[in-house]
Design a protein around this motif. Structure first.
Motif, short mmCIF file in Angstrom:
data_model
loop_
_atom_site.label_atom_id
_atom_site.label_comp_id
_atom_site.label_asym_id
_atom_site.label_seq_id
_atom_site.Cartn_x
_atom_site.Cartn_y
_atom_site.Cartn_z
N GLY A 1 7.62 4.07 3.99
CA GLY A 1 8.16 4.00 2.59
C GLY A 1 8.39 5.20 1.90
N ASN A 2 8.95 5.20 0.65
CA ASN A 2 8.88 6.55 -0.15
C ASN A 2 8.78 6.11 -1.70
N ASP A 3 8.99 7.17 -2.50
CA ASP A 3 8.65 7.14 -3.96
C ASP A 3 9.72 6.49 -4.77
N LYS A 4 10.63 5.99 -4.34
CA LYS A 4 11.78 5.38 -5.20
C LYS A 4 11.86 3.90 -5.27
N MET A 5 11.96 3.40 -6.33
CA MET A 5 12.07 1.83 -6.80
C MET A 5 13.48 1.48 -6.32
N SER A 6 13.53 0.27 -5.46
CA SER A 6 14.78 -0.25 -4.99
C SER A 6 15.48 -0.78 -6.17
N SER A 7 16.82 -0.35 -6.19
CA SER A 7 17.56 -0.78 -7.33
C SER A 7 19.12 -0.64 -6.82
N PHE A 8 20.08 -1.11 -7.78
CA PHE A 8 21.59 -0.84 -7.51
C PHE A 8 21.81 0.61 -7.23
N PHE A 9 20.90 1.47 -8.08
CA PHE A 9 21.30 3.01 -7.94
C PHE A 9 20.40 3.72 -6.81
N GLU A 10 19.40 3.01 -6.32
CA GLU A 10 18.48 3.52 -5.48
C GLU A 10 18.47 2.36 -4.13
N PRO A 11 19.68 2.32 -3.46
CA PRO A 11 19.64 1.13 -2.66
C PRO A 11 18.62 1.68 -1.28
N ASN A 12 18.21 2.74 -1.03
CA ASN A 12 17.22 3.12 -0.28
C ASN A 12 15.80 3.35 -0.67
N GLY A 13 15.59 2.83 -1.85
CA GLY A 13 14.28 2.66 -2.39
C GLY A 13 13.22 1.94 -1.52
N ARG A 14 12.12 2.59 -1.30
CA ARG A 14 11.06 1.98 -0.50
C ARG A 14 9.56 2.05 -1.04
N TYR A 15 9.60 2.15 -2.23
CA TYR A 15 8.27 2.06 -3.06
C TYR A 15 7.71 1.06 -2.85
N SER A 16 8.02 -0.26 -2.68
CA SER A 16 7.15 -1.41 -2.34
C SER A 16 6.57 -1.30 -1.01
N ASP A 17 7.26 -0.66 -0.09
CA ASP A 17 6.61 -0.47 1.31
C ASP A 17 5.29 0.52 1.09
N SER A 18 5.81 1.56 0.55
CA SER A 18 4.52 2.45 0.41
C SER A 18 3.35 1.92 -0.34
N LEU A 19 3.70 1.14 -1.30
CA LEU A 19 2.36 0.48 -1.93
C LEU A 19 1.69 -0.53 -1.37
N ALA A 20 2.59 -1.21 -0.46
CA ALA A 20 1.78 -2.24 0.38
C ALA A 20 1.05 -1.68 1.48
N PHE A 21 1.54 -0.34 1.93
CA PHE A 21 0.79 0.33 3.01
C PHE A 21 -0.53 0.76 2.58
N LEU A 22 -0.38 1.41 1.25
CA LEU A 22 -1.82 1.88 0.93
C LEU A 22 -2.75 0.98 0.35
N LYS A 23 -2.30 -0.27 0.21
CA LYS A 23 -3.02 -1.32 -0.28
C LYS A 23 -3.85 -1.98 0.83
N ASP A 24 -3.05 -1.77 2.11
CA ASP A 24 -3.67 -2.43 3.43
C ASP A 24 -4.65 -1.45 4.21
N SER A 25 -5.65 -1.88 4.02
CA SER A 25 -6.70 -0.87 4.66
C SER A 25 -6.67 -0.91 6.22
N ALA A 26 -6.29 -2.28 6.65
CA ALA A 26 -6.13 -2.47 8.29
C ALA A 26 -4.89 -1.87 8.70
N ALA A 27 -3.86 -1.76 7.91
CA ALA A 27 -2.73 -1.07 8.34
C ALA A 27 -2.75 0.44 8.28
N MET A 28 -3.50 1.07 7.36
CA MET A 28 -3.98 2.46 7.44
C MET A 28 -4.65 2.71 8.65
N SER A 29 -5.61 2.16 9.13
CA SER A 29 -6.55 2.62 9.92
C SER A 29 -5.87 2.55 11.23
#
Length: 484
Positions: free
Chosen positions: A256-284
């Motif tokens: 992921g990255n620090d950009k909110m996905s939108s029309f102006f930020e089609p490559n935004g992957r903030y939601s991926d970053s948040l999902a990863f950091l909230k998932d301790s099993a994925a982090m491990s």
């Protein structure tokens, strides 16, 4: 009388055959003994007979070697295959027994049976005479990153047995050029280990009495495996550690990255970053997580403030499990909010923006304060650049970089220098354009050792491959990656 004589000869022949078979059976029964002393005990599972030391030893395998370290059935101290009587069936004149290939070979031959260094990562045994004498030898070599770049400050260890059968080990550190050397190494098979941070590489070596095993050539140097450590990277707007990882040929996954996905930020992957950091099993699943300088903390606080405590708890557990975290500049809250005692940042620690007061552009003549980094640089001084050019393509943004004032007892300051401060506090509506005041001896590179053995590293400067990423900074960044 003639028929009786034939029967007697047949009887004598039969007795001879029986005796011969019995003799051969007795010889073969001790094929794996550890010294030919009549005990008849075979090497245990996971061990093999070492002709150099004259005893059973654990089988040690090289990452790439096709050999199991010289298993030699039937050898009990001599130099010939199949002998159980102290070497009564010697190799032909001009040949000696190769414990790797398991056959007699010409003295000094270049056959390697899959163990010559530089061809498949093996031990360096070249088929020359062993001699049966256990005495000291020498090992020299170079350690390197997967890319082949020389590795400063790595730990190199040899483990095996000495000439009396006692466990033997020795450890040295590589110098600024990746060199290492061991003197007075007992002849025999040993395991050589290169390690630094989460990275390591094992290799089986064979040391011969009075000889030098050279692992320093371009073909023979011992390089770490780029795929042996799992790395996750969260991209940020102002930094790009992936460029350094690519140079070192280290594998990594973008999370992921620090950009909110939108029309102006089609490559935004903030939601991926948040999902990863909230998932301790994925982090491990990862040994190291890199969080680049950017807006991730701010975006999370503005849009998912209820998840902040989960992210903090997961990062704390992640390091407590012995894993490593790297954060740069504006990603500092991911360290400060998890381990408040790691770094003392400028201003009120409860107000994130207070620390964003470093002026740019500026150049700091920094003191190298840790022995490991001094070794890597070969110097006690380093030049650290904070470039700033918003008109560049792409823009180079460094003003309002995060300034530290000190570090806690569990942290090590590797670099520090006098930092110019902005003339006014940080504001989201404006950036500083002039300097006023100085933070003396500001820590620029800090490593924190967690209670569970994990390591967290903070740098005030970026990893971005910018025009001002000078030689000192590139060496520093590559050094610190191998401390994680």
């Amino acid at each position: 009388m003639r028929p009786m004589m034939i029967d007697l000869r047949k009887l004598m022949a039969s007795v001879f055959v029986v005796l011969l078979v019995a003799s051969l059976g007795a010889a073969c029964s001790d094929d794996t003994d550890s010294g030919g002393q009549g005990g008849g005990d075979e090497c245990e599972s996971g061990e093999s007979f070492n002709v150099l030391s004259g005893r059973c030893e654990p089988i040690a395998r090289d990452n790439n070697s096709g050999s199991d370290g010289g298993t030699t059935p039937g050898v009990d101290g001599g130099t010939d295959p199949g002998s159980d009587a102290g070497g009564t069936e010697q190799c032909p004149e001009g040949q000696s027994y190769n414990p790797v290939s398991g056959v007699c070979e010409p003295n000094g031959s270049e056959t390697d049976a899959g163990t010559n260094p530089g061809e498949d990562g093996g031990s360096g045994y070249d088929g020359g005479p062993i001699g049966g004498t256990c005495g000291p030898g020498t090992v020299i070599g170079k350690a390197c990153a997967p890319s082949g770049e020389l590795l400063a400050g790595a730990t190199v260890t040899i483990e095996g047995f000495d000439c009396d059968g006692n466990p033997y080990t020795d450890t040295v550190q590589t110098d600024a050029n990746g060199n290492f050397q061991f003197d007075d190494v007992p002849a025999g098979q040993h395991t050589l280990t290169i390690s630094t941070g989460s990275f390591s590489r094992n290799q089986t070596i064979i040391v011969q009495n009075g000889q030098t095993l050279d692992l320093s050539s371009a073909a023979a140097k011992v390089c770490l495996d780029g795929g042996s450590v799992k790395i996750a990277v969260i991209e940020g707007a102002y930094d790009h550690v992936a460029g350094i990882l690519d140079d070192l040929q280290l594998d990594y996954d973008i999370k992921g990255n620090d950009k909110m996905s939108s029309f102006f930020e089609p490559n935004g992957r903030y939601s991926d970053s948040l999902a990863f950091l909230k998932d301790s099993a994925a982090m491990s699943q990862y040994d190291i997580i890199f969080i680049n300088c950017g807006e991730l903390w701010n975006v999370m606080g503005q849009n998912n403030s209820g998840d902040v405590s989960t992210v903090i708890a997961n990062l704390s557990s992640y390091l407590s499990a012995g894993n490593s975290l790297y954060v740069s500049d504006w990603s500092h809250p991911f360290l400060e909010k998890v381990f408040a005692d790691a770094v003392d940042f400028h201003g009120d620690d409860q107000t994130i923006n207070d620390a964003r007061i470093g002026y740019a552009p500026q150049t700091i003549s920094a003191q190298v304060t840790s022995q490991g980094l001094q070794t890597a640089l070969g110097n006690t001084q380093a030049t650290i650049e904070f470039p700033h050019d918003p008109t560049a393509n792409p823009p180079i943004i460094n003003n309002n970089w995060v300034v530290a004032e000190g570090a806690g007892a569990s942290s090590t300051i590797h670099l520090q220098g006098d930092a110019q401060l902005c003339s006014q506090p940080f504001s989201s509506l404006s950036r500083c354009d002039s300097a006023a005041g100085t933070q003396p001896s500001s820590p620029l590179l800090i490593s924190y050792q967690g209670a569970g053995g994990g390591t967290a590293i903070y740098t005030a400067f970026h990893n971005e491959r910018q025009s001002a990423l000078n030689q000192d900074m590139e060496k520093i960044l590559k050094f610190l990656i191998f401390q994680l």
